[in-house]
Scaffold this active site. Structure first.
Site, short mmCIF file in Angstrom:
data_model
loop_
_atom_site.label_atom_id
_atom_site.label_comp_id
_atom_site.label_asym_id
_atom_site.label_seq_id
_atom_site.Cartn_x
_atom_site.Cartn_y
_atom_site.Cartn_z
N THR A 67 0.83 -1.20 0.00
CA THR A 67 0.00 0.00 0.00
C THR A 67 0.87 1.25 0.00
O THR A 67 0.61 2.21 -0.74
CB THR A 67 -0.91 0.01 1.24
OG1 THR A 67 -1.65 -1.20 1.29
CG2 THR A 67 -1.87 1.18 1.20
N THR A 68 1.93 1.24 0.84
CA THR A 68 2.82 2.39 0.94
C THR A 68 3.55 2.64 -0.37
O THR A 68 3.93 3.78 -0.67
CB THR A 68 3.83 2.18 2.09
OG1 THR A 68 3.10 1.84 3.28
CG2 THR A 68 4.65 3.42 2.36
N TYR A 87 -12.70 -5.68 -1.17
CA TYR A 87 -13.96 -5.39 -1.83
C TYR A 87 -14.83 -6.64 -2.01
O TYR A 87 -16.03 -6.59 -1.77
CB TYR A 87 -13.75 -4.70 -3.20
CG TYR A 87 -15.04 -4.16 -3.77
CD1 TYR A 87 -15.60 -3.00 -3.28
CD2 TYR A 87 -15.71 -4.83 -4.80
CE1 TYR A 87 -16.80 -2.51 -3.78
CE2 TYR A 87 -16.90 -4.35 -5.30
CZ TYR A 87 -17.45 -3.19 -4.80
OH TYR A 87 -18.63 -2.73 -5.29
N TYR A 94 -1.56 -10.66 4.35
CA TYR A 94 -1.59 -9.32 4.96
C TYR A 94 -3.03 -9.05 5.38
O TYR A 94 -3.92 -8.95 4.53
CB TYR A 94 -1.08 -8.30 3.95
CG TYR A 94 -1.18 -6.85 4.35
CD1 TYR A 94 -1.33 -6.45 5.67
CD2 TYR A 94 -1.09 -5.85 3.38
CE1 TYR A 94 -1.41 -5.12 6.02
CE2 TYR A 94 -1.16 -4.51 3.70
CZ TYR A 94 -1.32 -4.14 5.03
OH TYR A 94 -1.41 -2.81 5.36
N ARG A 138 -8.82 -1.57 5.57
CA ARG A 138 -8.71 -1.22 4.15
C ARG A 138 -9.45 -2.21 3.25
O ARG A 138 -9.87 -1.85 2.16
CB ARG A 138 -7.24 -1.16 3.72
CG ARG A 138 -6.53 0.14 4.08
CD ARG A 138 -5.15 0.20 3.41
NE ARG A 138 -4.42 1.41 3.74
CZ ARG A 138 -4.39 2.50 2.97
NH1 ARG A 138 -5.07 2.54 1.85
NH2 ARG A 138 -3.67 3.54 3.33
N LYS A 149 1.17 -10.56 8.15
CA LYS A 149 1.28 -9.14 8.49
C LYS A 149 -0.05 -8.75 9.13
O LYS A 149 -1.08 -8.70 8.46
CB LYS A 149 1.57 -8.29 7.25
CG LYS A 149 1.69 -6.80 7.56
CD LYS A 149 1.91 -5.98 6.29
CE LYS A 149 1.96 -4.49 6.62
NZ LYS A 149 2.09 -3.66 5.39
N ILE A 177 6.39 -4.58 9.76
CA ILE A 177 6.50 -4.01 8.41
C ILE A 177 6.05 -2.56 8.55
O ILE A 177 4.89 -2.28 8.80
CB ILE A 177 5.66 -4.78 7.39
CG1 ILE A 177 6.22 -6.21 7.26
CG2 ILE A 177 5.69 -4.08 6.03
CD1 ILE A 177 5.44 -7.11 6.31
#
Length: 292
Positions: free
Chosen positions: A44-45, A107, A133, A138, A162, A204
């Site tokens: 994402t980052t 989603y 993850y 999110r 994660k 992380i």
């Protein structure tokens, strides 16, 4: 345990709309020089959602090339399309990644059985260490400890998670349910130290993009059981964690790196630069830490 300690969720530098390879390679070298214990490109980052397939692959390739075996590379390769995730994981393996980070399908909101079958299909298709993850804030779905334990038992290449729920009870259940060698990595800078205090193996990190030395020192102290030293660093950089999430990640961390002179202040829509007041507040926090 391959994935442990402080691992950086790398930003992807851009310049004039394309990947800034020079800035990216310099960032990777600096991270390793500062003691970081692993690199995570295309999360994402790293703005993976707005990278083309070709760019996604190139970002992973650059990271593996530049790391040159000095630290493990856990490549972001997840998707809410299982077939696409398999393709990305296969690419990561062929490129030389040490493992793949796989976000829970966003989603779609799969059931726990759907999550099991998704990760199982990837594990059967590609022989590479895999780290799911779990970030329900999110994605809209939560990978529960019982499902993780089942996956770890049935698929030996699923070697860790994660964990970004911020739920210490869920993390405790994961530790109790999964094999001893299973890696529990915090996906949240704020709760990394609490998670390590109950048996987590590392982090992380977003904040380590700007202070890799401090985050690495904190994780190393915690791993040795020196929680007095780890707590000191945790509190010292806690305001930086807040600063990195003043607005949506990775807007603040990319802004901070630009203010530090490490890359251009460029991101892709729908992300948008910080408002002037927020940027000046961020600058002040960085100045207080001697980073600008």
């Amino acid at each position: 345990m391959l994935f442990h300690g402080a691992m950086t969720a790398l930003v992807t530098p851009f310049k004039n709309g394309v990947i800034d390879e020079e800035a990216y390679r310099k960032l990777i070298d600096w991270q390793i020089e500062q003691g970081i214990q692993g690199l995570v490109p295309c999360g994402t980052t790293g703005e993976s959602a707005t990278l083309t397939h070709e760019e996604h692959e190139r970002v992973i390739e650059i990271c593996i090339e530049q790391a040159a075996g000095r630290v493990p590379v856990l490549a972001g390769a997840g998707s809410n399309n299982t077939a696409e995730a398999i393709r990305l994981v296969r690419f990561a393996k062929n490129a030389g990644a040490d493992g793949a980070l796989l976000i829970t399908p966003y989603y779609n909101k799969p059931t726990q059985e759907g999550l099991y079958q998704h990760y199982g299909a990837i594990a059967r298709a590609v022989d590479l260490p895999l780290v799911p993850y779990n970030v329900p804030g999110r994605t809209g779905c939560n990978l529960l400890p019982a499902t993780l334990a089942r996956l770890a038992k049935d698929f030996p290449t699923i070697v860790g998670v994660k964990e970004a729920t911020g739920d210490m009870a869920q993390a405790s259940l994961t530790i109790e349910s999964c094999p001893k060698e299973f890696s529990l990595l915090s996906g949240d800078d704020f709760t990394a130290l609490p998670l390590m205090s109950i048996g987590g193996t590392g982090l992380i990190s977003v904040t380590s993009n700007i202070v890799p030395d401090k985050v690495s020192q904190m994780c190393k102290a915690a791993a040795k059981g020196d929680f007095t030293a780890a707590r000191k660093i945790h509190h010292e950089i806690f305001d930086l964690h807040h600063a990195m999430f003043m607005v949506t990640n990775p807007i603040p961390v990319k802004t901070a790196l630009a203010l530090m002179g490490r890359m251009d202040m460029e991101m892709r829509l729908p992300l948008w630069p910080m408002q002037d007041a927020d940027r000046e507040k961020l600058r002040g926090i960085l100045q207080a830490h001697g980073l600008v």
